[in-house]
Design a protein around this motif. Structure first.
Motif, PDB file in Angstrom:
ATOM      1  N   PRO A 178       0.799  -1.099  -0.015  1.00 51.16           N
ATOM      2  CA  PRO A 178       0.000  -0.039   0.145  1.00 51.16           C
ATOM      3  C   PRO A 178       0.710   1.200  -0.079  1.00 51.16           C
ATOM      4  O   PRO A 178       1.992   1.419   0.607  1.00 51.16           O
ATOM      5  CB  PRO A 178      -1.064  -0.060   1.189  1.00 51.16           C
ATOM      6  N   LYS A 179       0.433   2.303  -0.541  1.00 55.56           N
ATOM      7  CA  LYS A 179       0.980   3.471  -0.806  1.00 55.56           C
ATOM      8  C   LYS A 179       0.641   4.321   0.557  1.00 55.56           C
ATOM      9  O   LYS A 179      -0.480   4.493   0.696  1.00 55.56           O
ATOM     10  CB  LYS A 179       0.762   4.212  -2.063  1.00 55.56           C
ATOM     11  N   ALA A 180       1.701   5.496   0.933  1.00 58.15           N
ATOM     12  CA  ALA A 180       1.422   6.320   1.671  1.00 58.15           C
ATOM     13  C   ALA A 180       0.334   7.462   1.385  1.00 58.15           C
ATOM     14  O   ALA A 180       0.715   7.703   0.065  1.00 58.15           O
ATOM     15  CB  ALA A 180       2.428   6.894   2.424  1.00 58.15           C
ATOM     16  N   GLU A 181      -0.450   7.822   2.199  1.00 61.89           N
ATOM     17  CA  GLU A 181      -1.414   8.751   1.503  1.00 61.89           C
ATOM     18  C   GLU A 181      -0.642  10.274   1.599  1.00 61.89           C
ATOM     19  O   GLU A 181      -0.476  10.661   2.759  1.00 61.89           O
ATOM     20  CB  GLU A 181      -2.749   8.984   2.493  1.00 61.89           C
ATOM     21  N   TYR A 182      -0.597  11.117   0.558  1.00 60.08           N
ATOM     22  CA  TYR A 182       0.122  12.180   0.467  1.00 60.08           C
ATOM     23  C   TYR A 182      -1.136  13.373   0.315  1.00 60.08           C
ATOM     24  O   TYR A 182      -1.604  13.478  -0.704  1.00 60.08           O
ATOM     25  CB  TYR A 182       1.034  12.422  -0.507  1.00 60.08           C
ATOM     26  N   SER A 183      -1.642  13.767   1.564  1.00 59.22           N
ATOM     27  CA  SER A 183      -2.558  14.890   1.574  1.00 59.22           C
ATOM     28  C   SER A 183      -2.616  15.653   2.511  1.00 59.22           C
ATOM     29  O   SER A 183      -1.565  15.459   3.648  1.00 59.22           O
ATOM     30  CB  SER A 183      -4.124  14.369   1.715  1.00 59.22           C
TER      31      SER A 183
ATOM     32  N   SER B 203       4.103   6.663  -2.702  1.00 56.94           N
ATOM     33  CA  SER B 203       3.110   7.407  -2.020  1.00 56.94           C
ATOM     34  C   SER B 203       1.954   7.709  -2.909  1.00 56.94           C
ATOM     35  O   SER B 203       2.024   7.435  -4.356  1.00 56.94           O
ATOM     36  CB  SER B 203       3.339   9.029  -1.486  1.00 56.94           C
ATOM     37  N   LYS B 204       0.630   7.991  -2.707  1.00 59.26           N
ATOM     38  CA  LYS B 204      -0.410   8.257  -3.360  1.00 59.26           C
ATOM     39  C   LYS B 204      -1.061   9.809  -2.980  1.00 59.26           C
ATOM     40  O   LYS B 204      -1.677   9.990  -2.151  1.00 59.26           O
ATOM     41  CB  LYS B 204      -1.324   7.094  -3.341  1.00 59.26           C
TER      42      LYS B 204
ATOM     43  N   SER C  59      -4.492  16.527   5.074  1.00 60.25           N
ATOM     44  CA  SER C  59      -5.075  16.027   6.163  1.00 60.25           C
ATOM     45  C   SER C  59      -4.040  15.141   6.811  1.00 60.25           C
ATOM     46  O   SER C  59      -3.909  15.201   8.053  1.00 60.25           O
ATOM     47  CB  SER C  59      -6.471  15.380   5.991  1.00 60.25           C
ATOM     48  N   ALA C  60      -3.531  14.320   5.961  1.00 56.97           N
ATOM     49  CA  ALA C  60      -2.528  13.208   6.559  1.00 56.97           C
ATOM     50  C   ALA C  60      -1.100  14.070   7.134  1.00 56.97           C
ATOM     51  O   ALA C  60      -0.770  13.574   8.239  1.00 56.97           O
ATOM     52  CB  ALA C  60      -1.805  12.310   5.425  1.00 56.97           C
TER      53      ALA C  60
END
Length: 740
Positions: A317-322, A587-588, A324-325
């Motif tokens: 799974p990719k790390a969420e790049y946002s 990341s995503k 909020s994260a």
């Protein structure tokens, strides 16, 4: 008189030169680059001329390395001649009536290569004598070895063409060619009438023969036979490059960078010749369409070959790049926890220091190193050696934190590893000069070989690291070179430094890398450092601090962020644009990172954030801070009083000035931040700068930003440390660290 001028103008060598310039200018570009590099007119700022003026093989400049450069030049010369023959032979049908058409063409088409190779030889001799500081006789030997390599290839080609030669005087099968399929027949029989004289293979001038009475199908068949011979030679070069790419981890295939450049030219010339030969007037639009298709396909899953950082998990799974994260990571809870861990480590460092020096409040030394290629790494490393020797190791004992960018991190990371080994083994090996030699070794050979054999096509070759498959590209090739040059000492994951940092055995190190997506930055350390993600504490609720930095290890916790290969972390910190590929992270959406110097060329930002976060501890437990900075540019440069841009310059000037003044703009920002730091620590801050006065009024030379240093350049970098201003800095730092 008029007729003589007309006849001179219609000699074959001159007509070929004009044809190249008018019809096939791209074929002249490699020779222009070779001449430009030889004369240091191109790429001098980045040290590129040295790759063809001082090639290395197995770490040394030798007759063997120059012979290999000569072999590569010979291959390029033959391929260039053959491509030229492919494109020109049908235009000059009188060649088919000569006894050795290919040899005659090569001789008459030799003006450009002879001129370029002649200049190259003169520049090799001059560079070896003046920059590599070798004796004139040995410089001549190197030139001789280079020419020997060229002639060896030419002799082999003569043998090959002698055995495969077909001309009008030899019988051979024409197959299915007929008058209707003959290209010359369709074009007519008047081609080549602008040539009246040519050089024979014996070097004599001879008038061209009328070939209108020959069977043009047979002429075309003669040329076609030679064309297939040319394709065979091109195939041999392609196969060699593929083999070199498949075995690029073997030192034997780390051919000199200059040889890789020439082989790359061979590939490009072959591709240009192939498309032009088969498509003629449609060559340019077809190439454009193919480039667009390649660009489109390169985005698809399975074909995308973005560079990877070794040690990270790209399959899960990719790390969420946002936003909020990121905001969640930079929360007050995490900030408080990581500051507490940081102070625990500070206490351990203080205990380690006091166990050697007694119960005192020490001065805290913070070291910053600027980017600047290999010169910065050598300058920083040797400066630390001098400081350690002058202070009998006290500078190392006082050092709490290290940060920097690009080349400076080469020196800092190697120094810290040697310091760790010395402290674990109770030795003092780090001051040996041989370690300076390690950092000044060539790192271009494997990089250039990978470009020629792999990156020019697609990174098709792969390597396995910790069970993960990664495409080998020029970035990973650099990692391997740096690992070899530093004796494999840095071949470890980032997490291996966690315990030594925690115990205070070695200084903490903050690596950084610039995020291309949005201008943020990743900070890399084996411990959680989420309190560095904002300029201030999240408890300051009235101030809206942006989350502009990211703790790499925490963000990629599920992708092995703290197990990243340490050399990959250094590469991400020093991924100079185009020289290295941007590193893609799991990341995503996907994040791409590059050289930290784009945002902070001195590593000052994380230092400032660290010191502010631990301000109270520093006030209570130390007697002040000494910021030690290694720079490769001089501050307070003179203002150009001849600034008068032309009309075209004014169009591109705003963009060019942003890039050219990037370091100077960072200096302005750095001064502002350090001024605030001085106030926060109640004037208990000292700032000492060691400067490589490169290209300034204090220096007559300009050492390039390069991954290779000549002997003269290395000498100049080391001599800069004896500059009177730097010597004052050494003595001032020693005085500041004396027990009061």
């Amino acid at each position: 008189m008029q007729r003589n001028r007309f006849d001179i103008f219609r000699v074959f060598p001159l007509q070929l030169f004009i044809s190249h310039a008018v019809n096939f200018p791209l074929l002249l570009l490699p020779w222009i680059v070779i001449i430009g590099l030889s004369t240091s007119y191109f790429g001098n700022h980045f040290g590129l001329p040295s790759i063809i003026l001082s090639p290395e093989y197995f770490g040394t400049v030798s007759p063997l390395s120059f012979a290999m450069l000569g072999i590569a030049m010979g291959l390029f010369l033959v391929l260039w001649q053959m491509v030229s023959y492919l494109l020109h032979s049908n235009m000059y049908p009188f060649l088919a009536a000569t006894r050795w058409p290919v040899a005659v063409f090569f001789l008459n088409n030799a003006t450009i290569p002879l001129f370029a190779i002649g200049i190259h030889c003169l520049c090799i001799y001059s560079f070896q004598s003046n920059a590599e500081l070798i004796e004139n006789q040995f410089a001549l030997l190197l030139v001789f070895a280079y020419l020997t390599g060229i002639f060896a290839v030419l002799i082999l080609c003569v043998v090959y063409f002698t055995l495969s030669n077909r001309d009008l005087y030899k019988d051979f099968e024409i197959n299915s060619l007929d008058e209707s399929t003959s290209l010359l027949a369709r074009r007519g029989r008047s081609l080549g009438s602008n040539v009246k004289y040519y050089l024979t293979r014996r070097g004599r001038w001879q008038r061209t023969r009328d070939v209108s009475h020959y069977n043009f199908v047979r002429i075309h068949a003669t040329f076609l036979n030679h064309h297939w011979s040319a394709f065979f030679i091109q195939l041999v070069v392609f196969i060699f490059l593929m083999v070199a790419g498949a075995f690029n981890e073997k030192a034997f295939y780390d051919i000199p960078a200059g040889a890789s450049l020439l082989l790359s030219f061979s590939v490009l010339v072959s591709i240009i010749g192939f498309f032009t030969y088969w498509t003629r007037r449609w060559a340019f639009p077809i190439v454009i369409v193919l480039l667009l298709l390649f660009d489109w396909f390169s985005k698809t899953e399975g074909i995308n070959t973005n560079s990877h950082a070794l040690g990270l998990d790209y399959n899960g799974p990719k790390a969420e790049y946002s936003l909020s994260a990121l905001d969640s990571m930079a929360s007050e809870e995490h900030w408080v926890a990581d500051v507490a861990l940081g102070e625990e480590m500070l206490n351990n460092w203080l205990e380690t220091y006091q166990s050697y020096h007694g119960e005192v409040k020490p001065k805290v030394v913070i070291i910053s190193a600027a980017g600047g290629g290999m010169k910065s790494g050598v300058f920083t490393f040797r400066g630390l050696q001098i400081l350690d020797s002058l202070s009998n190791g006290k500078v190392s004992d006082h050092t709490l934190l290290m940060s920097g960018a690009s080349g400076g991190m080469y020196g800092l990371s190697y120094w810290r590893e040697l310091l760790l080994r010395d402290r674990l083994n109770n030795t003092r090996e780090r001051v040996k000069e041989e370690y300076v030699d390690d950092l000044s070794k060539d790192m271009l050979n494997k990089w250039a070989a990978t470009v020629a054999s792999n990156d020019l096509f697609l990174p098709w070759n792969t390597t396995i690291y910790q069970g993960q498959k990664h495409a080998i590209d020029r970035g990973i090739a650099f990692e391997e070179s740096f690992n070899e040059n530093t004796r494999g000492y840095l071949e470890k994951p980032l997490s291996d430094y966690a315990e030594p940092e925690y115990q205070g055995i070695i200084p903490r190190m903050l690596l950084s890398t610039h995020i291309m997506n949005d201008g943020r930055v990743f900070y890399l350390n084996p411990h959680p450092i989420r309190y560095l993600m904002r300029s201030g504490s999240p408890s300051d609720s009235t101030l809206d601090y942006e989350t502009d930095a990211i703790d790499f290890g925490s963000f990629f916790a599920n992708q092995g962020g703290r197990n990243i290969r340490f050399i990959s972390a250094i590469r991400m910190n020093a991924s100079f644009p185009n020289l290295f590929p941007a590193v893609a992270l799991p990341s995503k959406p996907e994040t791409l990172v590059m050289d930290a110097g784009v945002r902070d060329n001195h590593g000052i930002e994380p230092i400032i954030r660290f010191l502010y976060a631990h301000k109270e501890w520093i006030h209570k437990n130390t007697s002040g801070i000494v910021l030690v900075q290694f720079r490769t540019t001089l501050k307070h440069n003179t203002i150009d009083d001849t600034f008068l841009p032309s009309f075209l310059t004014q169009i591109i000037q705003p963009f060019g000035n942003i890039v050219s003044n990037l370091t100077q703009q960072q200096d302005y920002k750095q001064d502002y931040m350090i001024a605030g730091l001085q106030e926060a620590f109640r004037d208990n801050l000292d700032w000492i700068q060691f400067v490589l006065p490169n290209g300034s009024e204090y220096s007559e030379y300009d050492v390039p930003l390069s991954l290779r240093l000549s002997q003269l350049e290395k000498k100049r970098v080391l001599n800069a440390l004896t500059w009177k201003e730097n010597e004052k800095g050494f003595h001032r730092l020693i005085d500041l660290l004396k027990d009061k």
